[in-house]
Scaffold this motif. Structure first.
Motif, mmCIF file in Angstrom:
data_model
loop_
_atom_site.group_PDB
_atom_site.id
_atom_site.type_symbol
_atom_site.label_atom_id
_atom_site.label_comp_id
_atom_site.label_asym_id
_atom_site.label_seq_id
_atom_site.Cartn_x
_atom_site.Cartn_y
_atom_site.Cartn_z
ATOM 1 N N ARG A 469 72.035 7.544 -1.193
ATOM 2 C CA ARG A 469 71.527 8.566 -0.271
ATOM 3 C C ARG A 469 72.497 8.734 0.891
ATOM 4 O O ARG A 469 73.245 7.819 1.236
ATOM 5 C CB ARG A 469 70.160 8.176 0.290
ATOM 6 N N LEU A 470 72.447 9.914 1.506
ATOM 7 C CA LEU A 470 73.198 10.158 2.733
ATOM 8 C C LEU A 470 72.343 9.773 3.931
ATOM 9 O O LEU A 470 71.113 9.907 3.908
ATOM 10 C CB LEU A 470 73.587 11.631 2.844
ATOM 11 N N ASN A 471 73.002 9.305 5.002
ATOM 12 C CA ASN A 471 72.262 9.054 6.228
ATOM 13 C C ASN A 471 71.961 10.391 6.915
ATOM 14 O O ASN A 471 72.354 11.463 6.441
ATOM 15 C CB ASN A 471 73.047 8.115 7.151
ATOM 16 N N ALA A 472 71.246 10.334 8.041
ATOM 17 C CA ALA A 472 70.813 11.558 8.713
ATOM 18 C C ALA A 472 71.991 12.419 9.150
ATOM 19 O O ALA A 472 71.933 13.650 9.087
ATOM 20 C CB ALA A 472 69.935 11.210 9.918
ATOM 21 N N ALA A 473 73.086 11.783 9.581
ATOM 22 C CA ALA A 473 74.250 12.539 10.046
ATOM 23 C C ALA A 473 75.122 13.022 8.901
ATOM 24 O O ALA A 473 75.991 13.884 9.098
ATOM 25 C CB ALA A 473 75.075 11.682 11.004
ATOM 26 N N GLY A 474 74.939 12.478 7.724
ATOM 27 C CA GLY A 474 75.731 12.878 6.572
ATOM 28 C C GLY A 474 77.118 12.287 6.525
ATOM 29 O O GLY A 474 77.935 12.703 5.696
ATOM 30 N N ASP A 475 77.405 11.298 7.377
ATOM 31 C CA ASP A 475 78.743 10.700 7.393
ATOM 32 C C ASP A 475 78.782 9.300 6.788
ATOM 33 O O ASP A 475 79.817 8.666 6.754
ATOM 34 C CB ASP A 475 79.287 10.662 8.824
ATOM 35 N N LYS A 476 77.636 8.820 6.305
ATOM 36 C CA LYS A 476 77.585 7.503 5.669
ATOM 37 C C LYS A 476 76.715 7.581 4.423
ATOM 38 O O LYS A 476 75.797 8.405 4.337
ATOM 39 C CB LYS A 476 77.020 6.445 6.613
ATOM 40 N N LEU A 477 77.006 6.712 3.492
ATOM 41 C CA LEU A 477 76.180 6.553 2.310
ATOM 42 C C LEU A 477 75.333 5.297 2.459
ATOM 43 O O LEU A 477 75.834 4.240 2.844
ATOM 44 C CB LEU A 477 77.031 6.420 1.047
ATOM 45 N N LEU A 478 74.049 5.418 2.190
ATOM 46 C CA LEU A 478 73.175 4.270 2.085
ATOM 47 C C LEU A 478 73.005 4.017 0.595
ATOM 48 O O LEU A 478 72.445 4.848 -0.125
ATOM 49 C CB LEU A 478 71.831 4.544 2.748
ATOM 50 N N GLN A 488 73.938 -1.566 1.303
ATOM 51 C CA GLN A 488 74.931 -1.422 2.354
ATOM 52 C C GLN A 488 75.057 0.020 2.811
ATOM 53 O O GLN A 488 74.601 0.958 2.149
ATOM 54 C CB GLN A 488 76.295 -1.908 1.864
ATOM 55 N N LEU A 489 75.660 0.177 3.991
ATOM 56 C CA LEU A 489 76.059 1.482 4.514
ATOM 57 C C LEU A 489 77.566 1.612 4.334
ATOM 58 O O LEU A 489 78.320 0.704 4.680
ATOM 59 C CB LEU A 489 75.709 1.609 5.994
ATOM 60 N N LEU A 490 78.007 2.758 3.793
ATOM 61 C CA LEU A 490 79.429 2.976 3.535
ATOM 62 C C LEU A 490 79.905 4.167 4.348
ATOM 63 O O LEU A 490 79.355 5.271 4.243
ATOM 64 C CB LEU A 490 79.652 3.230 2.041
ATOM 65 N N ASP A 491 80.909 3.954 5.187
ATOM 66 C CA ASP A 491 81.480 5.023 5.994
ATOM 67 C C ASP A 491 82.303 5.939 5.093
ATOM 68 O O ASP A 491 83.248 5.501 4.439
ATOM 69 C CB ASP A 491 82.359 4.433 7.102
#
Length: 660
Positions: A469-478, A488-491
C-alpha cells in the motif's frame, strides 16, 4: 493615642499579621497536610476510609518498600492521612503543641525537630513491622504488611522534646503540661486500645524527641541556633536513605517485588474491567443507533451468480463502485462484474500457461500459475495482473480488453500497485521475495529488484497475500515481505527502508485489513489480532478472539467506521464498529467468503465466494444484540493481565515495540 490605633480594621489585620509571624511553622504544616488531603480526595481517594493500596500509592510507609529503596516514604507518609477523622485528630494535636514548640525552639528549630523525629518514627515503624513477623493460629509466621501514615510520629517527637526542654520551666504543670499530656496520652492510649494504630511509630517518635529536647537547654545566639537546627534537619534527611537500606533484607526486597507485581496485575485488571464496561456501553448505544433488525431472509443480501472457477486471487472495486474486478486464478482471466446491472460484464482471458514440472496438484492455484491479483491505475484505463503470464505481470488495456505488455519481474509475482500519478507501479515477487519497480510509460522494469527477505523455493509461496500500500503522502510504500515475516516502510525516492522494520507473528494470516488512514489489522491462526498504525510504523493494540480459532476474513471500510469479519464455518459475517470493536450487524452467508470488501460509499458489503458475489446492505442486518447474547462477541471484552502478558511476550520475542 493615634487615629491608626483606633481603626478596628488595622487592629484586626495587625493581629492576624502577628499570629502569622509567631506561628508560621504551625500554620504551614497544617496547610501542607490539608493540601495533601484535598489533593488525594480530588484524585479519587476516599475522604473517610481510603484503601491501603491507595495510601501506598500516595506514599504510605510500607516496610518492604521503605527498606528496599523507597526511603522517601519516611517523609511522604508524614503528610498522608487515613481519612478525615485521622487528619482532624492530628491537626488538633499539632495546633495544641505547635505554638509551644515554635516558642521554645523557634520556627526553624520546630521544623527541624518535627522532620527528624518524623523520619525516625517512620524508620522505627518500618523496622519493627519488617523484622517482627506475626504468628497465626496455625503457628505460621509472616511479615504483617502495615501501611503507616500520619503526622502522629512527628507530633510524639515534638511532645517528647518539649517535655525535656521544659523541665526547668515554671509552667510545666499548667496549660503547657496539659497540652503535652494530651498529645502523649492520646497517642499512646489509642495505640493500646484501638486496632490499626501504629504504636511503633509513636514510640519511635517519642524516644527520638526526648534527647533532642536537650537542645532547648542551650543558650545560643539566634544565628548559631538556626545553623544548629538546620544541620539537624540536614543530617536527618541525609541519614534516612542509608539507615533504611541498612535495616532492609533480601526477604523484604523479594516481598516488595511480589507486592508491586500483584498491584500491577490488580491495576491492569481494573483497567481492563473499566474498558470492558465502556465497550459494553458504547456497543449498546451503537446498536441502538442502527436501523431496526430485519429477518434472516431480508438480511441475506442480493447474490450475483457467476459461472467462474470460484478460485479468486483478489478483488478490487472501481472508484465509482460500479464495477468489481476479479482475478480468476484457475481460468487465468480478469473478470469484470457490473454491480449495478448485477451481471458479468466482461471476461479478459490470459494466455494458456505451461504447467510447471514441479506442480504439486492439477489446479493453477497450487501450480503457482494463473492470474493472482489485480491492480487498477488511477484513471482505471489500465490493470496490472500478476501471474497472468508465467513469472510476469500482464498490463491490460481495460478499454480494449487486450494484454498490451508483459513485465518479466521475477518468480511468482503476486501483488501489484500503481503510483498516485499512474506512471510507475510496484510488484512483490513471491518466489524471489523481492520488490520490482515498473516504468509504465516506457514499458520496462527499472533496475534491480529490492530484496525483501529470504526467497522461497516452494510453488505455494504465492498462497500468501503480502501487504502492498501507499502511505497517505504517496511517497512511501507500506509493505510486508512475501513470506509475511516482516513489515516495513520503504522510501520511494531512495528505495531504502524508512525506520526499523517490524517482525510479524509467525502465525500471521494473509487476510489483513487496512483503511486509508493507515490503520492495519492483522489476524493470526491463534487467538490474537494485532492492530497497528502504518506511519510511523508501530504496534497499537492486541485483541483476543473469544474462541480459540480466530476470525480469519477481514475488511475495513474506507471511512474507517466499520470492520467486517468472517470466521470459517461461522455462518455469518459480522459488522464491527471500529470504535468499540463490537458486533453491530450480522449477515447470514451460505457460501464461504473468499474476499470481503466495502463499497466506496460505505453502505454495502461485498462477499466474493465460489458461486459469485453477494451484496449486503449494511442497514439491513439481523438482530446483533440477540446474536451476541447467544454466540459471544468476536473479540472478547474480558482480557486478563495474564493473557495480555502472554501476548506482549510474543511481541517482545518477535522484536515488536511494547503495546500501550
Amino acid at each position: 493615642m493615634t487615629e491608626a490605633a483606633l481603626d478596628p480594621s488595622q487592629s484586626r489585620y495587625g493581629g492576624i499579621s502577628s499570629i502569622l509571624r509567631q506561628h508560621w511553622a504551625t500554620i504551614g504544616l497544617v496547610l501542607a497536610n490539608l493540601i495533601v488531603y484535598v489533593w488525594m480526595g480530588a484524585s479519587g481517594v476516599s475522604w473517610t476510609e481510603p484503601d491501603p493500596e491507595q495510601l501506598v500509592e500516595w506514599g504510605a510507609n510500607l516496610a518492604p518498600f521503605t527498606l528496599s529503596g523507597d526511603s522517601w516514604r519516611l517523609f511522604s507518609s508524614m503528610f498522608v492521612h487515613g481519612g478525615a477523622v485521622h487528619l482532624l485528630l492530628n491537626m488538633y494535636m499539632l495546633l495544641l503543641i505547635g505554638p509551644l514548640a515554635q516558642k521554645r525552639f523557634g520556627g526553624i528549630g520546630f521544623l527541624a525537630i518535627y522532620l527528624a523525629t518524623g523520619l525516625a518514627a517512620g524508620l522505627t515503624s518500618a523496622w519493627w513491622h519488617g523484622t517482627h513477623p506475626v504468628t497465626n493460629l496455625l503457628m505460621q509466621s509472616s511479615i504483617r504488611l502495615v501501611a503507616s501514615v500520619g503526622a502522629s510520629g512527628a507530633l510524639m517527637g515534638l511532645a517528647g522534646a518539649l517535655c525535656v526542654a521544659g523541665l526547668s520551666d515554671a509552667d510545666m504543670g499548667g496549660s503547657r503540661g496539659k497540652a503535652l499530656a494530651q498529645v502523649v496520652l492520646l497517642n499512646l492510649g489509642m495505640g493500646f486500645m484501638v486496632s490499626g494504630v501504629d504504636q511503633a511509630c509513636h514510640i519511635g517518635g517519642l524516644l527520638t524527641g526526648l534527647p533532642l529536647g536537650t537542645l532547648g537547654w542551650l543558650n545560643l545566639r539566634p544565628l548559631r541556633r538556626h545553623v544548629m537546627f538546620a544541620a539537624l534537619a540536614g543530617a536527618a534527611v541525609a541519614g534516612a536513605q542509608p539507615a533504611s537500606r541498612a535495616l532492609g533484607s533480601d526477604e523484604l526486597s523479594e516481598m516488595a517485588v511480589k507486592i508491586r507485581q500483584q498491584r500491577q496485575e490488580e491495576l491492569e485488571q481494573a483497567r481492563l474491567e473499566a474498558e470492558k464496561a465502556q465497550r459494553v456501553e458504547l456497543a449498546r448505544s451503537e446498536r441502538a443507533a442502527r436501523p431496526k433488525p430485519v429477518s434472516k431472509e431480508q438480511a441475506a443480501g442480493v447474490e450475483i451468480p457467476l459461472s467462474l472457477s470460484g478460485v479468486y486471487g483478489s478483488a478490487v472495486l472501481s472508484a465509482d463502485g460500479a464495477r468489481l474486478y476479479l482475478a480468476d486464478t484457475e481460468q487465468n482471466s480478469l473478470e469484470v462484474v457490473d454491480l449495478r446491472q448485477q451481471r458479468l460484464e466482461r471476461s479478459i482471458a490470459g494466455p494458456k500457461l505451461p504447467v510447471p514440472k514441479n506442480a504439486i496438484c492439477g489446479q493453477n492455484l497450487c501450480r503457482g500459475i494463473g492470474a493472482w491479483s489485480v491492480a487498477l491505475s488511477p484513471d482505471e484505463r489500465w490493470a496490472l495482473v500478476p501471474g497472468m503470464a508465467n513469472d510476469a505481470v500482464a498490463l491490460v488495456d481495460l478499454r480494449t480488453g487486450g494484454i498490451v505488455h508483459r513485465f518479466a519481474t521475477g518468480r511468482l509475482p503476486s501483488q501489484a500497485l500503481f503510483s498516485r500519478d499512474g506512471q510507475r507501479a510496484y510488484v512483490i515477487n513471491a518466489g524471489d521475495n523481492t520488490l520490482s519497480t515498473l516504468d509504465l510509460a516506457q514499458r520496462r522494469v527499472i533496475g534491480q529488484p529490492v530484496r525483501l527477505g529470504e526467497p522461497s523455493q516452494e510453488v505455494g509461496a504465492r498462497f500468501n497475500r503480502p501487504l502492498l500500500r501507499l502511505n497517505a503522502a504517496g511517497d512511501k510504500l507500506l509493505l510486508s515481505d512475501a513470506r509475511l515475516d516482516t513489515l516495513q516502510l520503504l522510501d520511494l525516492r531512495s528505495m531504502q527502508p524508512s525506520g526499523k522494520p517490524l517482525t510479524l507473528p509467525s502465525d500471521a494470516l494473509d487476510d489483513w485489513a487496512a483503511d486509508p488512514a493507515g490503520n492495519l489489522w492483522w489476524p493470526t491462526r491463534g487467538n490474537v489480532m494485532w492492530q497497528y498504525q502504518g506511519e510511523p510504523l508501530a504496534a497499537r493494540q492486541a485483541w483476543l478472539h473469544c474462541e480459540a480459532e480466530g476470525w480469519q476474513k477481514l475488511a475495513a471500510s474506507a471511512d474507517g467506521a466499520w470492520l467486517a469479519s468472517y470466521k470459517d464455518s461461522g455462518g455469518v459475517i459480522r459488522l464491527l464498529s471500529r470504535r468499540s470493536l463490537s458486533t453491530v450487524g450480522v449477515f447470514p452467508v451460505d457460501s464461504i467468503p473468499r474476499r470481503l470488501l466495502f463499497s466506496r460509499d460505505g453502505k454495502t458489503l461485498l462477499s466474493v465466494h465460489e458461486h459469485g458475489v453477494t451484496l449486503f446492505a449494511l442497514d439491513k442486518s439481523m438482530d446483533a444484540a440477540a446474536y451476541v447474547a447467544e454466540n459471544e462477541e468476536a473479540y472478547c471484552n474480558v482480557r486478563t493481565p495474564q493473557q495480555m502478558a502472554a501476548a506482549k511476550e510474543r511481541l517482545r520475542q518477535s522484536g515488536w515495540p511494547m503495546l500501550p
